[in-house]
Scaffold this motif. Sequence first.
Motif, PDB file in Angstrom:
ATOM      1  N   ASP A  97      19.897   2.254   8.609  1.00 23.88           N
ATOM      2  CA  ASP A  97      20.948   1.747   9.098  1.00 23.88           C
ATOM      3  C   ASP A  97      22.098   1.286   7.624  1.00 23.88           C
ATOM      4  O   ASP A  97      23.134   0.938   7.723  1.00 23.88           O
ATOM      5  CB  ASP A  97      20.721   0.346   9.698  1.00 23.88           C
ATOM      6  CG  ASP A  97      20.408   0.543  11.176  1.00 23.88           C
ATOM      7  OD1 ASP A  97      20.569   1.714  11.589  1.00 23.88           O
ATOM      8  OD2 ASP A  97      19.776  -0.291  11.894  1.00 23.88           O
ATOM      9  N   GLN A 100      30.358   1.529   7.355  1.00 21.03           N
ATOM     10  CA  GLN A 100      31.358   0.760   8.198  1.00 21.03           C
ATOM     11  C   GLN A 100      32.151  -0.144   7.400  1.00 21.03           C
ATOM     12  O   GLN A 100      33.506  -0.308   7.237  1.00 21.03           O
ATOM     13  CB  GLN A 100      30.766   0.084   8.965  1.00 21.03           C
ATOM     14  CG  GLN A 100      30.293   0.929  10.217  1.00 21.03           C
ATOM     15  CD  GLN A 100      31.304   1.014  11.102  1.00 21.03           C
ATOM     16  OE1 GLN A 100      32.334   0.589  11.266  1.00 21.03           O
ATOM     17  NE2 GLN A 100      31.190   2.295  11.732  1.00 21.03           N
ATOM     18  N   GLU A 108      31.348   5.684  15.999  1.00 20.89           N
ATOM     19  CA  GLU A 108      30.634   4.963  16.622  1.00 20.89           C
ATOM     20  C   GLU A 108      29.869   5.290  17.867  1.00 20.89           C
ATOM     21  O   GLU A 108      28.609   5.337  18.116  1.00 20.89           O
ATOM     22  CB  GLU A 108      31.070   3.458  16.315  1.00 20.89           C
ATOM     23  CG  GLU A 108      29.923   2.506  16.489  1.00 20.89           C
ATOM     24  CD  GLU A 108      30.218   1.013  16.265  1.00 20.89           C
ATOM     25  OE1 GLU A 108      29.478   0.269  16.634  1.00 20.89           O
ATOM     26  OE2 GLU A 108      31.101   0.920  15.355  1.00 20.89           O
ATOM     27  N   ILE A 109      30.805   5.593  18.777  1.00 25.16           N
ATOM     28  CA  ILE A 109      30.478   6.111  20.039  1.00 25.16           C
ATOM     29  C   ILE A 109      29.290   7.260  20.044  1.00 25.16           C
ATOM     30  O   ILE A 109      28.531   7.362  20.542  1.00 25.16           O
ATOM     31  CB  ILE A 109      31.650   6.327  21.007  1.00 25.16           C
ATOM     32  CG1 ILE A 109      32.183   5.017  21.371  1.00 25.16           C
ATOM     33  CG2 ILE A 109      31.314   7.154  22.141  1.00 25.16           C
ATOM     34  CD1 ILE A 109      33.575   5.278  22.056  1.00 25.16           C
ATOM     35  N   GLU A 110      29.900   8.295  19.116  1.00 28.90           N
ATOM     36  CA  GLU A 110      29.061   9.674  18.931  1.00 28.90           C
ATOM     37  C   GLU A 110      27.668   9.102  18.270  1.00 28.90           C
ATOM     38  O   GLU A 110      26.529   9.751  18.811  1.00 28.90           O
ATOM     39  CB  GLU A 110      29.641  10.299  18.066  1.00 28.90           C
ATOM     40  CG  GLU A 110      31.086  11.043  18.638  1.00 28.90           C
ATOM     41  CD  GLU A 110      31.935  11.945  17.641  1.00 28.90           C
ATOM     42  OE1 GLU A 110      31.106  12.259  16.584  1.00 28.90           O
ATOM     43  OE2 GLU A 110      32.826  12.120  17.745  1.00 28.90           O
ATOM     44  N   ARG A 111      27.826   8.230  17.485  1.00 29.85           N
ATOM     45  CA  ARG A 111      26.472   7.591  16.830  1.00 29.85           C
ATOM     46  C   ARG A 111      25.517   7.208  17.929  1.00 29.85           C
ATOM     47  O   ARG A 111      24.217   7.384  18.070  1.00 29.85           O
ATOM     48  CB  ARG A 111      26.635   6.554  15.762  1.00 29.85           C
ATOM     49  CG  ARG A 111      25.438   6.160  15.050  1.00 29.85           C
ATOM     50  CD  ARG A 111      25.649   5.253  13.933  1.00 29.85           C
ATOM     51  NE  ARG A 111      24.561   4.894  13.259  1.00 29.85           N
ATOM     52  CZ  ARG A 111      24.012   3.592  13.499  1.00 29.85           C
ATOM     53  NH1 ARG A 111      24.687   2.824  14.328  1.00 29.85           N
ATOM     54  NH2 ARG A 111      22.924   3.338  12.897  1.00 29.85           N
ATOM     55  N   HIS A 112      26.102   6.161  18.722  1.00 34.59           N
ATOM     56  CA  HIS A 112      25.050   5.707  19.839  1.00 34.59           C
ATOM     57  C   HIS A 112      24.611   6.819  20.876  1.00 34.59           C
ATOM     58  O   HIS A 112      23.517   6.499  21.384  1.00 34.59           O
ATOM     59  CB  HIS A 112      26.071   4.563  20.478  1.00 34.59           C
ATOM     60  CG  HIS A 112      25.902   3.244  19.636  1.00 34.59           C
ATOM     61  ND1 HIS A 112      24.847   2.615  19.319  1.00 34.59           N
ATOM     62  CD2 HIS A 112      26.903   2.661  18.785  1.00 34.59           C
ATOM     63  CE1 HIS A 112      25.143   1.308  18.523  1.00 34.59           C
ATOM     64  NE2 HIS A 112      26.363   1.677  18.256  1.00 34.59           N
ATOM     65  N   GLU A 113      25.452   7.618  21.202  1.00 28.77           N
ATOM     66  CA  GLU A 113      25.177   8.634  22.163  1.00 28.77           C
ATOM     67  C   GLU A 113      24.010   9.434  21.728  1.00 28.77           C
ATOM     68  O   GLU A 113      23.059  10.093  22.328  1.00 28.77           O
ATOM     69  CB  GLU A 113      26.570   9.684  22.621  1.00 28.77           C
ATOM     70  CG  GLU A 113      27.286   8.961  23.246  1.00 28.77           C
ATOM     71  CD  GLU A 113      28.533   9.722  23.501  1.00 28.77           C
ATOM     72  OE1 GLU A 113      29.108  10.921  22.941  1.00 28.77           O
ATOM     73  OE2 GLU A 113      29.562   9.246  24.434  1.00 28.77           O
ATOM     74  N   ASN A 129      21.826   8.588  19.679  1.00 24.28           N
ATOM     75  CA  ASN A 129      20.695   7.458  19.568  1.00 24.28           C
ATOM     76  C   ASN A 129      20.037   7.423  20.989  1.00 24.28           C
ATOM     77  O   ASN A 129      18.757   7.069  21.005  1.00 24.28           O
ATOM     78  CB  ASN A 129      20.872   6.251  19.080  1.00 24.28           C
ATOM     79  CG  ASN A 129      21.083   6.005  17.509  1.00 24.28           C
ATOM     80  OD1 ASN A 129      20.547   7.133  16.809  1.00 24.28           O
ATOM     81  ND2 ASN A 129      21.635   5.255  17.032  1.00 24.28           N
ATOM     82  N   SER A 130      20.557   7.621  21.888  1.00 20.47           N
ATOM     83  CA  SER A 130      20.193   7.633  23.358  1.00 20.47           C
ATOM     84  C   SER A 130      19.370   8.677  23.868  1.00 20.47           C
ATOM     85  O   SER A 130      18.930   8.723  25.014  1.00 20.47           O
ATOM     86  CB  SER A 130      21.345   7.186  24.294  1.00 20.47           C
ATOM     87  OG  SER A 130      22.383   8.172  24.354  1.00 20.47           O
ATOM     88  N   ASP A 131      19.727   9.956  23.238  1.00 20.78           N
ATOM     89  CA  ASP A 131      19.112  11.194  23.685  1.00 20.78           C
ATOM     90  C   ASP A 131      17.640  11.402  23.487  1.00 20.78           C
ATOM     91  O   ASP A 131      17.082  10.429  22.730  1.00 20.78           O
ATOM     92  CB  ASP A 131      19.769  12.318  22.992  1.00 20.78           C
ATOM     93  CG  ASP A 131      21.240  12.605  23.482  1.00 20.78           C
ATOM     94  OD1 ASP A 131      21.454  12.088  24.496  1.00 20.78           O
ATOM     95  OD2 ASP A 131      21.823  13.031  22.713  1.00 20.78           O
TER      96      ASP A 131
END
Length: 149
Positions: A55, A62, A140-145, A147-149
């Motif tokens: 991180d 950021q 940030e949304i792309e990063r979280h998407e 990580n959820s895969d």
Amino acid sequence: METTTLVTILQASIAPFVLISGIGLLLLSMTNRIARPTDLIRRLLEMLPTAPERDVKFLLGQVTVLRKRCSIMRWAIFYSILAIVCVSCVMLLLYASLLFDIPLHFMVEVLFGGSLVSLIISLLYLLEDIRITLRSLDLEIERHEGNSD
């Protein structure tokens, strides 16, 4: 000073007063917009020493984006304040022109034009801050998407 002269001065000052009020509200919004990333930078820097290695790069990225936003907002605030200074000088010159019967119309026109240009530049900086904010949010949304895969 005659009452008619005072009324003329006050009439000539209405537009600049309204402009100062409007810019003041924009400044309030801008100072709120600069406070948020500033606080967020402080929190991210506090998190950095204890953050997992994976991180650290993201947090530093950021911080870099937030710092850029602060810099952009600083310029937006600068140009807004410059616009207010120009408008204030316009009011002072209008008063001096009418009170002492000095032809200062050219200076008034230049300063009023300068205030409008400063306001436009300030708004362009504000627009750039909003663009960066939304682009950062998309990343940030792309990063979280991811990580959820």
